[in-house]
Structures are given as structure tokens and as C-alpha cells.
Design an enzyme around this catalytic site. Structure first.
Site, PDB file in Angstrom:
ATOM      1  N   HIS A 132     -51.651  19.643  -7.897  1.00 26.28           N
ATOM      2  CA  HIS A 132     -51.205  18.219  -7.619  1.00 26.28           C
ATOM      3  C   HIS A 132     -52.740  17.373  -7.496  1.00 26.28           C
ATOM      4  O   HIS A 132     -52.743  16.298  -7.711  1.00 26.28           O
ATOM      5  CB  HIS A 132     -50.338  17.893  -6.414  1.00 26.28           C
ATOM      6  CG  HIS A 132     -48.759  18.180  -6.801  1.00 26.28           C
ATOM      7  ND1 HIS A 132     -48.337  19.412  -7.198  1.00 26.28           N
ATOM      8  CD2 HIS A 132     -47.749  17.374  -7.116  1.00 26.28           C
ATOM      9  CE1 HIS A 132     -47.145  19.192  -7.612  1.00 26.28           C
ATOM     10  NE2 HIS A 132     -46.605  18.094  -7.315  1.00 26.28           N
ATOM     11  N   ASP A 188      -6.363  -6.498  -5.795  1.00 26.10           N
ATOM     12  CA  ASP A 188      -5.782  -5.316  -6.981  1.00 26.10           C
ATOM     13  C   ASP A 188      -5.783  -5.743  -8.151  1.00 26.10           C
ATOM     14  O   ASP A 188      -5.959  -5.028  -9.072  1.00 26.10           O
ATOM     15  CB  ASP A 188      -4.281  -4.986  -6.454  1.00 26.10           C
ATOM     16  CG  ASP A 188      -4.545  -3.725  -4.990  1.00 26.10           C
ATOM     17  OD1 ASP A 188      -5.514  -3.588  -4.829  1.00 26.10           O
ATOM     18  OD2 ASP A 188      -3.517  -3.779  -4.711  1.00 26.10           O
ATOM     19  N   GLU A 197     -50.004  20.086   1.717  1.00 25.57           N
ATOM     20  CA  GLU A 197     -48.803  20.621   1.281  1.00 25.57           C
ATOM     21  C   GLU A 197     -48.866  21.927   0.411  1.00 25.57           C
ATOM     22  O   GLU A 197     -48.141  22.497  -0.263  1.00 25.57           O
ATOM     23  CB  GLU A 197     -47.727  19.465   0.440  1.00 25.57           C
ATOM     24  CG  GLU A 197     -47.367  18.634   1.380  1.00 25.57           C
ATOM     25  CD  GLU A 197     -46.098  17.589   0.660  1.00 25.57           C
ATOM     26  OE1 GLU A 197     -45.869  17.772  -0.361  1.00 25.57           O
ATOM     27  OE2 GLU A 197     -45.716  16.802   1.471  1.00 25.57           O
ATOM     28  N   GLU A 253     -10.440   1.713   3.071  1.00 26.02           N
ATOM     29  CA  GLU A 253     -10.716   1.536   1.393  1.00 26.02           C
ATOM     30  C   GLU A 253     -10.408  -0.290   1.639  1.00 26.02           C
ATOM     31  O   GLU A 253     -11.120  -0.723   1.050  1.00 26.02           O
ATOM     32  CB  GLU A 253      -9.495   2.107   0.650  1.00 26.02           C
ATOM     33  CG  GLU A 253      -9.671   1.408  -0.848  1.00 26.02           C
ATOM     34  CD  GLU A 253      -8.436   2.391  -1.589  1.00 26.02           C
ATOM     35  OE1 GLU A 253      -7.386   2.801  -1.159  1.00 26.02           O
ATOM     36  OE2 GLU A 253      -8.744   2.210  -2.745  1.00 26.02           O
ATOM     37  N   HIS A 254      -9.143  -0.581   2.008  1.00 30.26           N
ATOM     38  CA  HIS A 254      -8.774  -2.132   2.054  1.00 30.26           C
ATOM     39  C   HIS A 254      -8.712  -2.433   3.549  1.00 30.26           C
ATOM     40  O   HIS A 254      -7.976  -1.735   4.207  1.00 30.26           O
ATOM     41  CB  HIS A 254      -7.391  -2.315   1.381  1.00 30.26           C
ATOM     42  CG  HIS A 254      -7.491  -1.852   0.036  1.00 30.26           C
ATOM     43  ND1 HIS A 254      -6.994  -0.326  -0.301  1.00 30.26           N
ATOM     44  CD2 HIS A 254      -7.789  -2.318  -1.051  1.00 30.26           C
ATOM     45  CE1 HIS A 254      -6.828  -0.462  -1.565  1.00 30.26           C
ATOM     46  NE2 HIS A 254      -7.621  -1.451  -2.053  1.00 30.26           N
ATOM     47  N   GLN A 256       0.835  -1.406   0.005  1.00 31.67           N
ATOM     48  CA  GLN A 256      -0.009  -0.032   0.019  1.00 31.67           C
ATOM     49  C   GLN A 256       1.035   1.314   0.040  1.00 31.67           C
ATOM     50  O   GLN A 256       0.722   2.248  -0.853  1.00 31.67           O
ATOM     51  CB  GLN A 256      -0.772  -0.062   1.211  1.00 31.67           C
ATOM     52  CG  GLN A 256      -1.934   1.016   1.152  1.00 31.67           C
ATOM     53  CD  GLN A 256      -2.812   0.884  -0.239  1.00 31.67           C
ATOM     54  OE1 GLN A 256      -3.324  -0.217  -0.340  1.00 31.67           O
ATOM     55  NE2 GLN A 256      -3.126   1.853  -0.887  1.00 31.67           N
ATOM     56  N   HIS A 282       2.208   3.049  -3.113  1.00 29.42           N
ATOM     57  CA  HIS A 282       1.408   3.364  -4.099  1.00 29.42           C
ATOM     58  C   HIS A 282       1.744   5.048  -4.311  1.00 29.42           C
ATOM     59  O   HIS A 282       1.722   5.494  -5.449  1.00 29.42           O
ATOM     60  CB  HIS A 282      -0.099   3.636  -3.705  1.00 29.42           C
ATOM     61  CG  HIS A 282      -0.993   2.290  -4.533  1.00 29.42           C
ATOM     62  ND1 HIS A 282      -0.949   2.085  -5.799  1.00 29.42           N
ATOM     63  CD2 HIS A 282      -1.453   1.490  -3.815  1.00 29.42           C
ATOM     64  CE1 HIS A 282      -1.537   1.192  -5.965  1.00 29.42           C
ATOM     65  NE2 HIS A 282      -1.848   0.647  -4.854  1.00 29.42           N
TER      66      HIS A 282
END
Lengths: 426, 426
Positions: free
Chosen positions: B413, B354, B408, B320-321, B253, B256
Site C-alpha cells: 500500500h 398502508d 498497518e 413498525e407502525h 393490525q 393481518h
């Protein structure tokens, strides 16, 4: 009123499919200042800004349980019954959307991969104040969160919060309700304050300050439901359509706001003429006539040669709401590629979906239907991938990883395999 | 090197779970200028900016079919075979993710709602250039797009594009490949130029210019895969873990980028000591040693009292991992709430995922795993809701809608229902 275009050339379609554009640049600085104030001063900023913008001096941001409880008694039995029925339908449809089944896939012998559905932990719902209490939006966001199983669901809305909002929130099991609105509410949910917990994802509509705030906080670790824009409907109607019905649908969109857009596509000039006459007639009686009139200025009626051509235009436009008021609506509906929600036939008005049919009314606007779905239980969950590799599995794919990592010049990635393979091969 | 923390108090956890922060403010103006240039000058701007940033004078932005074809022959048979095998595994896992089954739900008699899965029409993949060709990312994005059935998948990457990228793209059926990188590539895909088609959603990693450009174009109608941030891994290891394996995972890691972050949580001080020794030993041999060393400075080893405590910290961090190198990893894995992808046991290194195990490597970083999933076929589809209401159906829910719309204050509507109910009741 609505402008009419007859058989426009395809080269003109992109122009006709344009949305009215908004200038938001000037407001961004104001919103950034609000975010900054809340980040620094937390609850104090919220109280100050509520006094400034809502003219309400608030002591406790959090609504007490008693006020929430009393809400049920203060709304009319008819409204209560209506909310209960809408709740039931929305719940029924959305409950089919949760799929927690785990499917394990052995991609190579000894290499097993799967996905697990996990609910979001903390979500925040924003419900705007303004002229009308949008309790329907509470149902549309609160029900999927409840079905997903989110642990903490909070709701922010400017004071004073209407009883119908509180009742709808209670139905969804929401207990933490905070009296704060605008960009400051978004900031509070994004950063957290002493009173208001930080959330993982923020949902809900709002004015341009709220919209800008939501967009800005996405850069600071918080997710949002989707980018917002003015509401819109596109109706495809042939000569089987009822002009009065079509007109009522166009108007129910137009009354949302002056920047709403309605588009009518038809194969029938006669129908377009009738619809325009009906729009003018029905418009007169509307309390929100001035708003609807402004929206109609952004709007278009386009006469096209075939329903297929109309569907092509609709897919180019990617409407939030698409009504198919024509023969064989279901068949034509199969050709929909880009839309938020589709209403088939003469008795499926958009307002049914806005409130009580069961579908969600939080939908992608502004062409985002090309890439986004509306809110569903999917919006309240994430899917985590898992993998479990045996020694044999690693033997089977190890060399593949080594070669690829080497080619991407990531030697440590390769090492993580090599070091393991060595111990296995011994 | 990695700093070690022993039994930190819970009140310190939030601080320990912080990511290294990036200052991106200054680059935003530069990116805005690039977007503006492409919006105005289209292909000309792309050619000019490619000369400026990539020092390549490019004539045709689009790569010719022949060059793509030749790529297959220019990569080694071993790499080709590895890509083929990875392709097969990734395809197998992702193909289980597409569910186009339509389930119609009758929420009330005569009111039928359903969702239809529709692939995105046009998607753009961005593959960065730089020191190494990230062909694995081509597979991770191209395969889900192929399975989803996206009609037009384009790929942009700075010149000159490596043969392995072209081969991986061909495997995924991608034919439109453009030699342009950086923020200008994102702009091209967001706005469209004469050469490069406008897309609905942009995927792929990149440097901070690319990241900022992706974030900015989301405000202009284009969707993106997810917000980007530096890559990260969190390893939970007990005394059953192999220190050399854990060290290799941390380093894979760390290599990277200098802003990557690695976190080791352990119940065993002995293991932490061994891992640190191993990290130092393995680090020496790495070609990307300088990068990994910088990343390790952002990194932490934390000794905690139990695996449950470690899992609580991990869920707070939302990695993330997540690698679970401990006894009963599968059992502990059931407690994962926030993570992108989870690797169970001593023989499931991150680098397997990966490249070739089958799971996707495009995952939420920077804590976004709290609300986002990694890329899957879900990222390439949208779900459109449909509803079909019969006359009886409208009788059954009409009054509910009328009451809610009235409350409302949306009279039009209500009218859309009333006008229809009148014709039915006659």
C-alpha cells in the site's frame, strides 16, 4: 502468477468474473457454539473464550480511561500527525453526507407526508487484531458514527489493543472500548452482557468466524454493515497507464490476503506484459510476498478490444475498488454502474482511498456492489416516515383506501377509515 | 383478549416489549432443499414445485403480454380508479426521494471526492398469493423502482395471479411477470433460470418459507429489502383519543395474521377500558375474526404515567407502525427515535399509509426499526464513491498514506504511493 486471457468471448465472461469461493460450512457450527456460549454465560464466556483463543487472561473486559488516555503519548508524533490529517479529510467528506432537512409533501390536499432522518442509537465497531493494528478502519467507521450523532458507539478488539487504535478511537469520541475479539465479540454486541452493551448495528471487518457470526446475528434482531468477502480491485488500463503504478496497485490489493483477487483489464497487450514484469519485480521486496503470491493465483489479466468493453466487464464483475488508469478516466467513469469506489487517473491509487483521501474504505465485496453502497453516514441513520392527515385529507383519500382494503379482503383496514368518515360526514 | 398492565416498573419493560417468537428451525431444511432443487434443475424444478405446492400445472412461467393487457379490463372501474389515485400519491411522495445531485468535495487541495447515485440494475419483486391479492404491495415496491430508474424489474407471484396485481404492475411499468411463488420464486430470482432472470436485490413479503429463503440467499450474493417479521402497531393514546378509532386501528393490525402484535399505551385507564370494549364490539363483525383474536392474545394494553414515558417505551419497542392519537401529536412525534412509520393525530389511521397516503408500507418489523428504514427510493439505488487526485493532491496526502500503511504493516500500500511520488518529485 496472474493468468492472461486475450479477447475472451463474451460467453466466457461470467466464468472470468467469478470470485474464488470459500468453504464456510464447517466453521458455522463452531460459531454457533460460541454464540450460544455468550448468550448463556455472558461475560464469563467472553473471558473464557479470550483465554482460549487469544491466550490472554483478562480481568476487565472494558478498557480503563487511563489506558486510552496514555495511548496518545505512546504513538510516534509522525503517526499521530498522519492520523490527524486522515481524520480531517475523512471527516470533511463524510460531513457532507448528513442531510437532516425535512421536506413535507402534500400528496393530496390535507394529506402531508415526510421523512425524518434519525441517527442510530447504539452501534458497535469491530476491529480485528492479528498482525497489524487496523486503526484506519476505526476512522472509517467512527467518523460517520460521530457525524450521524449516534449516542453510544462501542468498540471491540482482541487484546492487547494497539495504541494507534485507541488514539483513532479517541479522535472519534469513542469511550467504551472492550478487549474481546472474534465471534465472541460479535455475540457480545448482539446480545449484550453485563460489561458490554447490546447494540442495534454492528460494523467492521474480520476473519471468517467474525463474518459468519455477523451473518448469523442478523437473524436475531441486529443489523450489520454489509456482507463481507475477500477484498478485490479491478484496474482498467490503456496504453497511457504507467505499468509500475498499475503493478503497485495490484500488489497493494494482493497483499491483503491469500483470497484477495485482482483483475487487470487492458486494451494493450504491451501494457499487460509490462505490468506482469513489474509485478514480479516489485513483489520480491514485499514482506507479505507469500500472501500476495497466493492472491495473484486467483487473479487475471484480460485483454479486451475497447475501454467500453472493459467497462462492461467491470460492471458485470462489480468490483469493490475500480481504478481507471486511462485517458479520459473521468468520462469513462460516467459509465460505471456497479462498483464500490472508483479511482480516476494515474495519481489516484487505491491506497489513497484506503487511508486518507476522504472516501470510506468499508466497501461491498464479492459482487455486492451491484446492490450495496459502502459505509457512509447513511449507514448510521434511518429515515422514519411521518404522516399527518386532516379531516379533509381523510375525506379526500378515505374512499380510495376503503375500496383497496375491501379488494384485499382486509375488512378491519376498511373499518378504520369508515368509522372515521362517519364522524366527519355528520 | 389483550392483557392490561398498569404502571409496570421500568425493569419489566423489556419483557413487555418482547415479540411473539417464531420457531423457524424446522422449516430451514425444507427451504434449503427447494433452493438446491432450483439451483440444479432451474425451470423444471419451478414447474414441478408449482404443481406440488400450488396444485397448478404451469406451461409457461412467464405471463404473456396479452393476459397482462386484459387485466385492466377485468377489474372494476372503482378499484381501477382507487389504484390510480393511490399510485399518484405514492409516486408523488417517493419522487421527492431521488437526489442525483453530485457534490464534489475537495478534502485537501488536489484531492476531490464525491458520491454518485446509481440505480440498481435488476430487481425482483415477490408478491404472495394466498387469500387476498396484495396489489398494494406491487405499488409500494414498483413505484420506487420506477422512480430510481431500475432497468429490469421482474415480479413473481404464485398462479393464478389476480388481475389487480397485473394492473398495478402495469402502472409501474413492470412487463416481466412470472407465475411462481414460495421459496422457489426466491431461488429463481437469486440464481436465475432460463425463464427468470437473476436479480441483484429481492423485495417483498411472504410466508415463513419465503422469509427463510430470502435470508438464505443473502449469503449467495443477492441483497434483500430487509429481514421480515410479523406486522405490528403501537398506539399511544391519551384521553383526547377516540376509543372507537383506536380500536379500529388495533384491529386493522390484528387481522393481518395470528402472529401480528398490537400494543396500546395510554395515560388514561378510562380510555383503555373503552378501547377494549370497542375492540370486542368491532371484532364480532370481522370476516378475519379468528385471526384477529389470535393476534390479540399476543397483545398488550399498558397504562403509563405520562406521554413521555409512553414514548420511551415505544422507542424501546421500536414499532413498525406508531400511531400518536393524542394532543400535540406532532410535538410528541419529535421524540420518536425508533419506528418505521408514524401516524399523527386522530385522522391518520395506519390503513391510510398502508394504501394511499403516499408513504411506503414495506417497513421494518420485529424491532428492526432500530437500525432499518422502510423501503424508499434509497432501497433501489446505491451510492458509488469517486476520487480524483492530481499530482499536487498526491504530494499533499502521500506521506500521510505512507506512514499509515507502514504502521498497518501493508508495505505494498505504501509502495503504490512512493512509486508515484518519486516520479512527481523528479
Amino acid at each position: 502468477m496472474m493468468r492472461v486471457f486475450t479477447y475472451p468471448e463474451q460467453s466466457k465472461w461470467a466464468e472470468l468474473a467469478k470470485r474464488p469461493s470459500e468453504g464456510i460450512g464447517a466453521k458455522e457450527d463452531a460459531v454457533k457454539a460460541i454464540l450460544q456460549a455468550v448468550r448463556k454465560q455472558r461475560d464469563k464466556a467472553l473471558i473464557d473464550l479470550t483465554l482460549k483463543f487469544d491466550k490472554v487472561k483478562i480481568k476487565n473486559l472494558k478498557l480503563d480511561a487511563n489506558t486510552i488516555k496514555k495511548a496518545e503519548k505512546s504513538i510516534s508524533p509522525a503517526l499521530k500527525k498522519a492520523i490527524d490529517k486522515a481524520y480531517k479529510n475523512i471527516y470533511k467528506f463524510h460531513s457532507t453526507q448528513l442531510n437532516t432537512k425535512i421536506e413535507k409533501v402534500e400528496t393530496t390536499p390535507g394529506v402531508v407526508c415526510w421523512r425524518k432522518t434519525v441517527h442510530l442509537e447504539k452501534v458497535g465497531l469491530y476491529i480485528p487484531g492479528g498482525s497489524a493494528p487496523l486503526f484506519s478502519t476505526v476512522l472509517m467507521l467512527g467518523i460517520p458514527a460521530k457525524i450521524a450523532g449516534c449516542k453510544e458507539v462501542i468498540l471491540c478488539s482482541p487484546p492487547n489493543i494497539d495504541a494507534a487504535i485507541l488514539y483513532a478511537a479517541s479522535k472519534c469520541g469513542i469511550k467504551k472500548i472492550f478487549c474481546v475479539g472474534g465471534a465472541q465479540a460479535i455475540a457480545a454486541m448482539a446480545y449484550g452482557t453485563k460489561s458490554i452493551p447490546k447494540v442495534d448495528k454492528i460494523f467492521g471487518p474480520g476473519n471468517s468466524f467474525v463474518t459468519i457470526a455477523k451473518q448469523l446475528v442478523t437473524q436475531e434482531g441486529v443489523a450489520i454493515d454489509m456482507p463481507a468477502g475477500p477484498s478485490e480491485v479491478l484496474v482498467i488500463a490503456d496504453d497511457s497507464a504507467n505499468a509500475a503504478f498499475v503493478a503497485s496497485d495490484l500488489l497493494s490489493q494482493a497483499e491483503h490476503g491469500p483470497d484477495s483477487q485482482v483483475i487487470l483489464l487492458s486494451t494493450s497487450k504491451k501494457l499487460v506484459d509490462e505490468v506482469i514484469t513489474e509485478v514480479n519485480a516489485q513483489l520480491k521486496a514485499l514482506p507479505r510476498k507469500a500472501i500476495a503470491e497466493k492472491a495473484l493465483k486467483n487473479s487475471r489479466a484480460i485483454i479486451l478490444k475497447s475501454l467500453d468493453e472493459a467497462m462492461n466487464f467491470s460492471n458485470l464483475y462489480a468490483p469493490e475498488h475500480l481504478i481507471l488508469a486511462c485517458k479520459n478516466a473521468e468520462k469513462l467513469g460516467e459509465k460505471v454502474i456497479n462498483a464500490g469506489s472508483v479511482f480516476l487517473g494515474n495519481y489516484s491509487p487505491e491506497s489513497a482511498g484506503d487511508y486518507a483521501s476522504g472516501t470510506n474504505h468499508t466497501l461491498p465485496t464479492n459482487g455486492y456492489a451491484r446492490a450495496y453502497s459502502g459505509v457512509s453516514v447513511d449507514s448510521l441513520i434511518k429515515k422514519i416516515t411521518f404522516q399527518q392527515i386532516s379531516k379533509d385529507g381523510l375525506k379526500n383519500i378515505g374512499n380510495t383506501v376503503e375500496i383497496m382494503a375491501e379488494a384485499e379482503q382486509l375488512q378491519a383496514h376498511k373499518n378504520a377509515i369508515t368509522i372515521r368518515l362517519k364522524t366527519i360526514k355528520k
